[in-house]
Design an enzyme around this catalytic site. Structure first.
Site, PDB file in Angstrom:
ATOM      1  N   ASN A 217       2.435  -2.820   1.484  1.00 39.40           N
ATOM      2  CA  ASN A 217       2.403  -1.840   0.396  1.00 39.40           C
ATOM      3  C   ASN A 217       1.227  -0.894   0.616  1.00 39.40           C
ATOM      4  O   ASN A 217       0.487  -1.033   1.592  1.00 39.40           O
ATOM      5  CB  ASN A 217       2.340  -2.536  -0.968  1.00 39.40           C
ATOM      6  CG  ASN A 217       1.094  -3.388  -1.115  1.00 39.40           C
ATOM      7  OD1 ASN A 217      -0.015  -2.880  -1.119  1.00 39.40           O
ATOM      8  ND2 ASN A 217       1.285  -4.703  -1.196  1.00 39.40           N
ATOM      9  N   ARG A 218       1.047   0.041  -0.277  1.00 33.32           N
ATOM     10  CA  ARG A 218       0.091   1.138  -0.039  1.00 33.32           C
ATOM     11  C   ARG A 218      -1.329   0.845  -0.540  1.00 33.32           C
ATOM     12  O   ARG A 218      -2.161   1.745  -0.605  1.00 33.32           O
ATOM     13  CB  ARG A 218       0.603   2.412  -0.714  1.00 33.32           C
ATOM     14  CG  ARG A 218       1.904   2.905  -0.141  1.00 33.32           C
ATOM     15  CD  ARG A 218       2.350   4.187  -0.834  1.00 33.32           C
ATOM     16  NE  ARG A 218       3.725   4.511  -0.497  1.00 33.32           N
ATOM     17  CZ  ARG A 218       4.098   5.087   0.629  1.00 33.32           C
ATOM     18  NH1 ARG A 218       3.194   5.399   1.531  1.00 33.32           N
ATOM     19  NH2 ARG A 218       5.380   5.356   0.860  1.00 33.32           N
TER      20      ARG A 218
END
Ligand code: PMT
Length: 422
Positions: A217-218
């Site tokens: 994920n970011r």
């Protein structure tokens, strides 16, 4: 940097030693007093005269300089910070093992000042399990590390191992000095977490599909690292469990992990002794059920990936929460309106038995994943609510830690009143 901090700059024998001259110049320009200590091998890459022209203090090279007896203890006591750039595999190994064969290794053992290492070496050496094990040990002891960058190395190879950018090293120096300065009460910062043990998580987990691919994920780890820095600057005894390769102030113990499973093992064992646990990490909710140990090939067709749930670390912490432990969760939401965010975050607070939840709308401009800024809504189990409009992540961290401290002192007062009534 301010306040003329005293820095011992250790220089080891690696090709990046030439960059230590520029580092020395910039530290002095920023107001620091710099005492360089060169290892014998550093001389093969850099002349002593270069550093002595740039530093404010004499360049030292030997334990046996007759003009100055016991130089290692003098330097160790003088320093506000010991910075080693570049740090070679040999230096890292000696420091991890507690060996002192020269002035630099003896100074590292003879100091109580924070230590920041900036490793630089060839990729194969950096990735060798012996070096990685030594680094993990040093991180857990609270040694600050500025991770090497990836790029062109000596001999033309490309890969991880080159000395981090000087800007990044200077940032780690100033964050460490700030944290340590506050720890000594020098700038009057509140030491309201003195004696408290905190476990803080940061970054996004990576769940492998095959040896080269992962589901991730970011999350950058910025919010979690800011919380760790804020807590350490207020006297907290902080262990940061992180997936992020970000510089960390010395004094914060660090455990590097990658997957939800690794984070679960680290956090559950550390939490047994913790007064406060803050889960700012973006832990994957699902992972590939059967990661393969060879690279998936395009020629074999599109793979069918079956997912399974990961362990919910925060829910497990809520179930086994010790008496008096304070549990803080984050809630990353993509709400239609602020009521929905409040509703979802409160549901997480109850379901996971949290004392405090910090909700952020990760689609709002400038907030959530990757940004330097965030906007959050704090909701506590007693019905308290506090909104923090868009501001930098360190300021968000300050408000979260303020709230934790308030909750802890409220509990202390309640326990006292109860004790008196019995
Ligand atoms: O890292 P940055 O780029 O600075 O971004 C910051 C952030 C957006 C990642 C941070 O502010 C944040 O919101 N962190 C929590 C992200 C998240 O996973 O939220 P969630 O709503 O999916 O999970 C709720 C809570 O349960 C979180 O505290 C999470 O750490 C925890 N959790 C989630 C899943 C899981 N398997 N185990 C968990 O413990």
């Amino acid at each position: 940097m301010g306040n003329q901090p005293r820095i011992v700059l250790g220089v080891c024998g690696g090709i990046a030693a030439y960059k230590s001259a520029e580092l020395c110049r910039r530290l002095v320009e920023g107001g620091a007093s710099v005492a360089p200590v060169m290892t014998e091998d550093a001389h093969r890459f850099l002349g002593e005269v270069t550093l002595s022209a740039l530093a404010t203090e004499a360049v030292r090279t030997s334990l046996w300089d007759e003009r100055e007896p016991i130089p290692h203890t003098r330097l160790g006591q003088w320093a506000d910070l010991v910075l080693v750039a570049p740090a070679t595999a040999r230096l890292i190994g000696a420091y991890a093992a507690g060996l002192s064969h020269d002035l630099l290794t003896a100074t590292l053992l003879a100091t109580r000042a924070p230590v920041v290492l900036c490793p630089a070496m060839h990729t194969e050496m950096w990735e060798h399990p012996a070096v990685q094990d030594n680094m993990a040990l040093l991180r857990q002891r609270g040694v600050g590390v500025v991770e090497p960058g990836t790029g062109r190395l000596a001999g033309g190879d490309v890969g991880p191992g080159r000395l981090a950018d000087l800007d990044e090293i200077l940032r780690a120096v100033s964050v460490t000095l700030e944290t340590a300065g506050a720890g000594a009460g020098r700038d009057g910062a509140a030491q309201d977490l003195a004696g408290q043990r905190l476990v803080i998580t940061a970054g996004g987990t990576r769940e492998p599909l095959d040896p080269v691919r992962f589901l991730g994920n970011r999350s950058s780890g910025k919010q979690g690292h800011a919380l760790a820095e804020e807590a350490a600057s207020r006297g907290g005894n902080v262990t940061l469990v992180t997936t992020a390769d970000r510089p960390v102030a010395a004094g914060i113990r660090v455990m590097k992990v990658e997957t939800a499973g690794e984070m679960e093992r680290a956090v559950l064992s550390l939490a047994e002794e913790a007064d406060v646990v803050v889960m700012a990490a973006a832990v994957a909710d699902f992972r590939p059920k059967a990661p393969v140990d060879r690279k998936l090939k395009r020629a074999d067709g599109v793979p069918e990936i079956v997912l399974e749930p990961t362990p919910d670390i925060l829910a497990a912490l809520g179930e086994r929460k010790g008496h008096g432990q304070l549990l803080v969760g984050f809630a990353a939401e993509t709400p239609e309106g602020s009521d929905e965010m409040r509703h979802e975050a409160l549901a997480k607070l109850r379901r996971k038995r949290l004392d405090l939840v910090v909700a952020n709308d990760v689609l709002a401009p400038g907030a959530g994943f990757g940004h330097d800024t965030n906007a959050v809504l704090l909701l506590d189990a007693g019905g308290g609510e506090r909104a923090v409009p868009l501001t930098d992540k360190r300021e968000v961290a300050r408000v979260v830690i303020d709230t934790v401290v308030e909750m802890m002192s409220r509990r202390g007062r309640d326990a006292e009143t109860k004790g008196r009534q019995q």
